[in-house]
Each structure stands twice: as structure tokens, then as C-alpha cells.
Design an enzyme around this catalytic site. Structure first.
Site, PDB file in Angstrom:
ATOM      1  N   ARG A 177     -11.226   3.454  -2.154  1.00 36.66           N
ATOM      2  CA  ARG A 177     -10.824   2.523  -1.091  1.00 36.66           C
ATOM      3  C   ARG A 177     -11.290   3.107   0.249  1.00 36.66           C
ATOM      4  O   ARG A 177     -10.555   3.833   0.908  1.00 36.66           O
ATOM      5  CB  ARG A 177      -9.306   2.350  -1.082  1.00 36.66           C
ATOM      6  CG  ARG A 177      -8.737   1.571  -2.262  1.00 36.66           C
ATOM      7  CD  ARG A 177      -7.238   1.437  -2.144  1.00 36.66           C
ATOM      8  NE  ARG A 177      -6.688   0.380  -2.963  1.00 36.66           N
ATOM      9  CZ  ARG A 177      -6.141   0.571  -4.174  1.00 36.66           C
ATOM     10  NH1 ARG A 177      -6.083   1.763  -4.697  1.00 36.66           N
ATOM     11  NH2 ARG A 177      -5.650  -0.461  -4.845  1.00 36.66           N
ATOM     12  N   HIS A 217       0.804  -1.222   0.000  1.00 42.87           N
ATOM     13  CA  HIS A 217       0.000   0.000   0.000  1.00 42.87           C
ATOM     14  C   HIS A 217       0.837   1.271   0.000  1.00 42.87           C
ATOM     15  O   HIS A 217       0.407   2.299  -0.491  1.00 42.87           O
ATOM     16  CB  HIS A 217      -1.070  -0.072   1.082  1.00 42.87           C
ATOM     17  CG  HIS A 217      -2.138  -1.021   0.636  1.00 42.87           C
ATOM     18  ND1 HIS A 217      -2.056  -2.360   0.906  1.00 42.87           N
ATOM     19  CD2 HIS A 217      -3.199  -0.848  -0.176  1.00 42.87           C
ATOM     20  CE1 HIS A 217      -3.076  -2.965   0.311  1.00 42.87           C
ATOM     21  NE2 HIS A 217      -3.785  -2.078  -0.345  1.00 42.87           N
ATOM     22  N   ASP A 251      -4.388  -8.427  -5.583  1.00 42.41           N
ATOM     23  CA  ASP A 251      -4.597  -9.590  -4.725  1.00 42.41           C
ATOM     24  C   ASP A 251      -4.726 -10.873  -5.526  1.00 42.41           C
ATOM     25  O   ASP A 251      -4.319 -11.941  -5.068  1.00 42.41           O
ATOM     26  CB  ASP A 251      -5.841  -9.385  -3.843  1.00 42.41           C
ATOM     27  CG  ASP A 251      -5.507  -8.545  -2.630  1.00 42.41           C
ATOM     28  OD1 ASP A 251      -4.483  -8.833  -1.990  1.00 42.41           O
ATOM     29  OD2 ASP A 251      -6.234  -7.579  -2.341  1.00 42.41           O
ATOM     30  N   CYS A 281      -9.359  -3.010 -11.605  1.00 42.33           N
ATOM     31  CA  CYS A 281      -8.991  -1.863 -10.763  1.00 42.33           C
ATOM     32  C   CYS A 281      -7.677  -2.073 -10.032  1.00 42.33           C
ATOM     33  O   CYS A 281      -7.253  -1.242  -9.260  1.00 42.33           O
ATOM     34  CB  CYS A 281     -10.112  -1.518  -9.781  1.00 42.33           C
ATOM     35  SG  CYS A 281     -10.431  -2.827  -8.600  1.00 42.33           S
ATOM     36  N   ARG A 329       2.233  -9.869  -1.280  1.00 40.66           N
ATOM     37  CA  ARG A 329       2.486  -8.706  -2.127  1.00 40.66           C
ATOM     38  C   ARG A 329       3.306  -7.621  -1.434  1.00 40.66           C
ATOM     39  O   ARG A 329       3.819  -6.717  -2.093  1.00 40.66           O
ATOM     40  CB  ARG A 329       1.162  -8.121  -2.639  1.00 40.66           C
ATOM     41  CG  ARG A 329       0.276  -7.598  -1.556  1.00 40.66           C
ATOM     42  CD  ARG A 329      -1.120  -7.323  -2.052  1.00 40.66           C
ATOM     43  NE  ARG A 329      -1.351  -5.913  -2.283  1.00 40.66           N
ATOM     44  CZ  ARG A 329      -2.551  -5.382  -2.485  1.00 40.66           C
ATOM     45  NH1 ARG A 329      -3.623  -6.161  -2.531  1.00 40.66           N
ATOM     46  NH2 ARG A 329      -2.700  -4.097  -2.681  1.00 40.66           N
ATOM     47  N   GLU A 341     -10.785 -11.162  -6.760  1.00 44.26           N
ATOM     48  CA  GLU A 341      -9.377 -11.041  -6.364  1.00 44.26           C
ATOM     49  C   GLU A 341      -8.880 -12.278  -5.626  1.00 44.26           C
ATOM     50  O   GLU A 341      -7.747 -12.315  -5.159  1.00 44.26           O
ATOM     51  CB  GLU A 341      -9.137  -9.761  -5.555  1.00 44.26           C
ATOM     52  CG  GLU A 341     -10.067  -9.521  -4.411  1.00 44.26           C
ATOM     53  CD  GLU A 341      -9.833  -8.160  -3.731  1.00 44.26           C
ATOM     54  OE1 GLU A 341      -8.838  -7.489  -4.014  1.00 44.26           O
ATOM     55  OE2 GLU A 341     -10.677  -7.794  -2.905  1.00 44.26           O
TER      56      GLU A 341
HETATM   57  C1  PEP Z   1      -6.519  -5.286  -5.805  1.00 42.19           C
HETATM   58  O1  PEP Z   1      -6.344  -6.200  -4.985  1.00 42.19           O
HETATM   59  O2  PEP Z   1      -6.136  -5.346  -6.995  1.00 42.19           O
HETATM   60  C2  PEP Z   1      -7.185  -4.037  -5.390  1.00 42.19           C
HETATM   61  C3  PEP Z   1      -7.527  -3.121  -6.248  1.00 42.19           C
HETATM   62  O3  PEP Z   1      -7.404  -3.859  -4.060  1.00 42.19           O
HETATM   63  P1  PEP Z   1      -6.272  -3.417  -3.002  1.00 42.19           P
HETATM   64  O4  PEP Z   1      -5.023  -3.109  -3.772  1.00 42.19           O
HETATM   65  O5  PEP Z   1      -6.801  -2.259  -2.259  1.00 42.19           O
HETATM   66  O6  PEP Z   1      -6.147  -4.645  -2.169  1.00 42.19           O
HETATM   67 MG    MG Z   2      -7.406  -6.152  -3.124  1.00 46.95          MG
END
Ligand code: PEP
Ligand code: MG
Length: 598
Positions: free
Chosen positions: A304, A197, A469, A516, A479, A445
Site C-alpha cells: 500500500r 485502516h 472496498d 488482497c 467500512r 473493488e
Molecule cells: C481492499 O479494498 O480490499 C484493499 C485491499 O484496499 P484497501 O483496504 O487499502 O482499501
Molecule cells: Mg481498497
């Protein structure tokens, strides 16, 4: 001596500036700037905390049992001495005055400086006093944590004229949020992967960042001059004048390129063969809506919502009214364009108050990415979930809102989610509060969701593929872990199969489908996703222009004919590079070498 440190390139561009170190600490400390008018108050917070700790030491010493070893009293004296030392408290107060750091940040910055001095001492006895200093600082930090927090300010102009870049072992998502729109021109962290993140927020701020740079926070000192090369994943500390000039030139070039791309802002995203492509924005806060519109987004594809929850304690989560106002602000900001709001995705590397939902329940958790996360947490806390759903439905009264559910894997979760929505609709009807209808979407995901897609297509209006994810769970790669970052591979044939079949099935069923995750905003994947039939992409506003440029040059009929060889290939990346020559080689991605050059 110039030092080069390699990490992962996660946000493009070049930043040159003076290093601001955020020291890692055993105590979870907040980092933010204080308003210049409140500097004296912040220093008083520090001095008060010092006095509380001094009193604690006095009491401890007074209450020592008569038979306690004499070393104990001596140790308390050492701690008391360190506590009163100007090199600790006076210098910390200077950080607050000169840099406007909050007291906790200033204290940990000063600890870092003193710890280095202790490390360099010849005398072993004195060197060992570092541990005492750390204990004293930890006590002050805990005391500060118990008192009233300082006032957070967005700190737009505290850096003076010189650009600042932030260097840290890791940056908590909540800290990242308070650094958003602050002075920093770049980020470097020791840990983290391409879709951690920290990396995502850096991209959303459109500033160069390198993560997974292992030793960076140890090798870089406060105020060092550093270059962050966000394209190559390279950090250069104390560069020579020639290197500095070369990077200044590249910086000017990339600013010119950005300026050129910005001209595409109002050009509709239509391919050469006339296919209209929807380019949406990913946002973290309602005020990001302005940047989304500015970048030419035709809506928000992912808000988000967990970022509203993250920098608060479990007892201070946003209530229905506060959430309603925030969602409504996003709806208003987008001026009639659709806003897709995802229900909270707390857990894994987005903890609440530093703790995962499992830990909040005092349950130990070995692997938070597989634990109580996202919809699992929402379903386990029905009143919290319903508060959010009510706020979302009420915001939908003011404009088009789509609600997106994260991390679904099974039918029973779908059923429970739908029951909760039906429940809040009844509640709102009974209470007479106005609310709107929403389109409901599922994030795809988890591989289980992709592999049982028809179930999801029967219950949802649309699906949105979260590739960040999906890659993590398909390849079993954390990740956020830089140690396995080189194995995190969006090109893996298994990942591409899942993305491709999801798009194909959703389109065949007449359901909306979008991507996304970070793949959507990476121009390297634009042609491939178009070839798969994707017509809706959601990304950081800063990425829209580069992706649009690819869209404008694409012919979807020609691309679709090239898809099969890519999907059948053992090495899709290589095949794709041949078939779609525009696909750039990803440079030094994945390299985590540390090279120290004289
Ligand atoms: C994803 O997992 O691709 C996603 C958009 O959600 P986040 O990155 O917030 O987990
Ligand atoms: Mg995600």
C-alpha cells in the site's frame, strides 16, 4: 469496579496491559515518542510555545478597545493564569519526561486528566472553566504545530517492563504508522469498522485490537489495567484476579498455538489434491518485507504505497528519488520474489495530512469514500502520478515488480492510466535511466469493475480483488463507520457472486487473479475462496500460517463441487458452515453492546 466494553473484534489474541490514552482533540495533533536524549529539547518546545501564547494574551489585553466589556480583560487574565499553572505545563512536562510522549501528545493527555477533574467539580462556575482550559490548550497546540516538529523515534523500549495498550477515540493512519513497531501490545478505539485502516494496520502488526468500542476512551482512564480480547471484541477494564488469571492462561495458550503454526513457515502451500496455492503478503512499508519473508510469503501481493505519503504535508510528498529508493528497498528485501506495488490510494479514511484530496483543493466533501480517491486523485494530479510511475518502473529494473491500480471503474480511467504509463516509459527511455518492464494489474473493488470485467481483462495482465472496498461499495456501507458495522457483510450473496464471477472470468481469460482484501487472510473464507477457484491470496504476514493450515487440509476438487449450493443460497454463511464444517462461527463479531457491570 470492573467494566466490560464490547466492540468489533478486528485483530485476534489477548493483550493485557496498562492503558495509555490518546486524547481526541479539536486540533489534529501528532502522537509519537521522542528519543530519551531529546526529552529536554521537547520540554523546551513546550515552554517556548507556552511563552508565545502568553505574549499573544498580553498583546490581546493591551490592545483591547477602551469600551470593551471588563469581562473580556478578566477572561484573558483567567487564560493567562491557566497557562502559567503548574498543573498544566509542569504536569505536561512530566508526561514528556516519564513517558517520552511528544509535547502535543503530553499536553492533550494532561488536558484529559484536568478535564475530568473539572467535570467532577461541584461548583458550576469552576466546572465551566473547562472550556477556557480547552481554548488555552488549543492555542498551545496550534503554536506547537506552527513550529519545527519534534524528532520521531520508533520507540521500541520506552514502556519499562509493563506492557502498554493504546486507547483512543480514533487513531489517524499516520499515527498508527508511527506506533507500528512501538511498545503497544494492543489497541482499542471508540470508532472504526472491521476494515477501517486502524484495524488493518493492527492486524498487520499482529496485535489484538478492538475497534468501534464506542465509549472506551471515556470509560478507560490513563494507567487502568485492561484486557483486550481480540477474538470476542471485548475490553475488560480493571479485571478481577480470577478473570485476569483466566486471560493470562488464554494468552499463554495462544502463544503456544502461534509457535505451532510458525513451524509451517517453510512448508509449501499445496492442497491434498496437489494444487499449489500462492500465499502473498500485504505490506505498508518496505521494511515489512522482512516480516513477509519470515512468515513464508512467496511475494508481496499488495504494497500500500500511500503509507509513504500519509504522514507528510501536501508540500512535502515523496519525490521520484525517495519513492524509487523505497520501492527498490522492498524489491531488494524480497530477494527476487515478485512485489506488487499499488499506486497511491489516498482519500476516504486515508487522508493526506488530515485532509482528503477534495479538501486539499478547498472543496467541501460530504462523502470522501465516493470522492476524489485513489486513481481518481492520481489522474487529477498527472505530475504526481507520473513521478510515482517513473519510480516504480525504475525499481522494476532491480527485480520483478507488478504495478496495481486502485479503484478503477471505467474504460476512460483505464485509457488515461495506460497513456500515463506509456508517457513515462518514453521519458525514461529519453533520459537514459534504466527501467524494467512491469506486469500491470487492476484492483477490482468497485462493483462497476466487477460487472464489466472483460474490459479490464483486455487491458491488464492480472486483477486483484479488493474485498474491503468491494463490500463497502456493493452494500453501500461505510467500512469505517461503527454505526453500520453490523451491516458490513462479506457473506452477502451479492458480494460472493461478484467475487466468484471475477475469479471465474479471469481464470477463463488466462489472466492472473488474486484477492488482497481482508477476506483473503481470514481462515473462515479459505475453503470458499478455494472452491471459487482462487489460487492466489494476499494477506498480512501474520495471517499466512493460519490460512496455510487450511490450505494443507483442503481438497479443491471436493470443494469446487460444493460451491453452487453456497452461491444459490439465501444464507451463504449458514450453508457454508454445513458444507465446510471447518468454517468457524465468527463469535461476537458485530456486537456493539456496552455493558457496565458492577
Ligand atoms: C481492499 O479494498 O480490499 C484493499 C485491499 O484496499 P484497501 O483496504 O487499502 O482499501
Ligand atoms: Mg481498497
Amino acid at each position: 469496579m470492573s467494566i466490560q466494553i464490547f466492540g468489533l473484534p478486528v485483530s485476534r489474541g489477548v493483550a493485557i496491559g496498562r492503558a495509555v490514552l490518546v486524547a481526541s482533540s479539536r486540533v489534529d495533533v501528532p502522537h509519537h515518542f521522542v528519543d530519551p536524549d531529546l526529552v529536554n529539547e521537547e520540554i523546551s518546545r513546550l515552554l517556548d510555545a507556552r511563552d508565545v501564547v502568553a505574549h499573544e494574551f498580553e498583546v490581546l489585553k493591551r490592545d483591547l478597545p477602551p469600551d470593551a466589556p471588563s469581562e473580556l480583560a478578566a477572561l484573558l487574565d483567567v487564560h493567562q493564569m491557566l497557562l502559567q499553572d503548574e498543573a498544566l505545563i509542569g504536569a505536561t512536562a512530566d508526561w514528556i519526561t516519564s513517558r517520552h510522549y511528544n509535547a502535543e501528545w503530553a499536553l492533550s493527555a494532561q488536558l484529559e486528566v484536568l478535564a475530568r477533574q473539572f467535570d467532577e467539580m461541584e461548583d458550576a462556575y469552576l466546572r465551566e472553566r473547562k472550556a477556557d482550559l480547552e481554548q488555552v490548550v488549543e492555542r498551545i497546540l496550534r503554536t506547537l504545530g506552527r513550529g519545527a516538529p519534534s524528532v520521531v523515534t520508533s520507540a521500541k523500549d520506552f514502556g519499562g517492563d509493563e506492557p502498554l495498550v493504546l486507547v483512543a477515540s480514533d487513531i489517524a493512519p499516520a499515527d498508527m504508522l508511527s506506533f507500528k513497531r512501538s511498545v503497544f501490545k494492543g489497541f482499542v478505539t471508540d470508532v472504526g469498522g472491521k476494515t477501517s485502516h486502524t484495524a488493518i494496520v493492527a492486524r498487520s502488526m499482529d496485535i489484538p485490537a478492538v475497534v468501534g468500542a464506542r465509549q472506551a476512551s471515556h470509560l478507560i482512564r490513563q494507567d487502568d489495567c485492561i484486557i483486550i480480547d481480540g477474538d470476542a471484541g471485548l475490553v475488560i477494564v480493571d479485571p478481577s484476579p480470577i478473570v485476569l488469571e483466566e486471560y493470562r492462561f488464554r494468552q499463554r495458550q495462544s502463544e503456544l498455538e502461534r509457535g505451532r503454526l510458525a513451524r509451517l513457515r517453510h512448508t509449501p502451500a499445496v492442497t491434498l489434491d496437489g494444487e499449489r496455492i500462492e500465499l502473498l503478503a500485504n505490506i505498508e512499508m518496505p521494511e515489512d518485507g522482512a516480516a513477509a519473508l519470515e512468515a513464508g510469503a512467496v511475494g508481496v501481493g499488495l504494497f500500500r504505497s500511500e503509507f509513504l505519503f500519509m504522514n507528510r504535508g501536501i508540500d512535502n510528498l515523496p519525490d521520484e528519488e525517495e519513492q524509487y529508493m523505497a520501492y527498490r528497498a522492498a524489491v531488494d528485501a524480497m530477494k527476487g520474489l515478485p512485489v506488487t506495488i499499488r499506486t497511491v490510494d489516498i482519500g476516504a479514511d486515508k487522508p493526506l495530512d488530515g485532509l482528503s484530496p477534495n479538501e486539499l483543493r478547498h472543496e467541501s466533501v460530504l462523502n470522501p469514500a465516493l470522492g476524489l480517491r485513489a486513481i481518481r486523485w492520481s489522474l487529477s494530479e498527472p505530475s504526481m502520478f507520473r513521478r510515482q510511475l517513473r519510480a516504480l518502473l525504475r525499481a522494476a529494473y532491480h527485480g520483478p515488480v507488478k504495478v496495481l491500480i486502485p479503484m478503477l471503474a471505467s474504460l476512460h480511467e483505464i485509457r488515461q492510466t495506460l497513456e500515463n504509463i506509456a508517457h513515462v516509459q518514453r521519458q525514461l527511455t529519453e533520459s537514459g535511466k534504466p527501467f524494467g518492464t512491469v506486469e500491470l494489474g487492476a484492483m477490482i473493488e468497485v462493483p462497476a469493475a466487477a460487472l464489466t470485467l472483460p474490459v479490464f481483462l483486455r487491458h491488464f495482465d492480472f486483477v486483484s480483488i479488493g474485498t474491503n472496498d468491494l463490500i463497502q461499495y456493493t452494500l453501500a456501507i461505510d467500512r469505517a463507520d461503527e454505526a453500520v458495522a453490523h451491516l458490513y457483510d462479506p457473506w452477502h450473496p451479492a458480494v460472493l457472486q461478484l467475487v466468484s464471477t471475477t475469479i471465474k472470468q479471469a481464470r477463463a481469460a488466462g489472466r492472473g487473479v488474486s484477492v488482497c482484501g481482508e477476506m483473503a487472510g481470514d481462515p473462515v473464507f479459505t475453503e470458499l475462496l478455494l472452491a471459487m477457484g482462487l489460487r492466489s491470496f494476499s494477506m498480512h504476514p501474520s495471517q499466512i500460517a493460519s490460512v496455510k493450515q487450511r490450505v494443507l487440509r483442503a481438497d479443491t476438487r471436493r470443494l469446487a463441487a460444493l460451491l453452487e449450493p453456497v452461491l444459490q443460497s439465501d444464507d451463504p454463511e449458514e450453508t457454508c458452515t454445513h458444507l465446510f464444517p471447518a468454517v468457524a462461527t465468527p463469535g461476537l463479531a458485530g456486537k456493539t453492546l456496552l455493558s457496565v457491570a458492577a
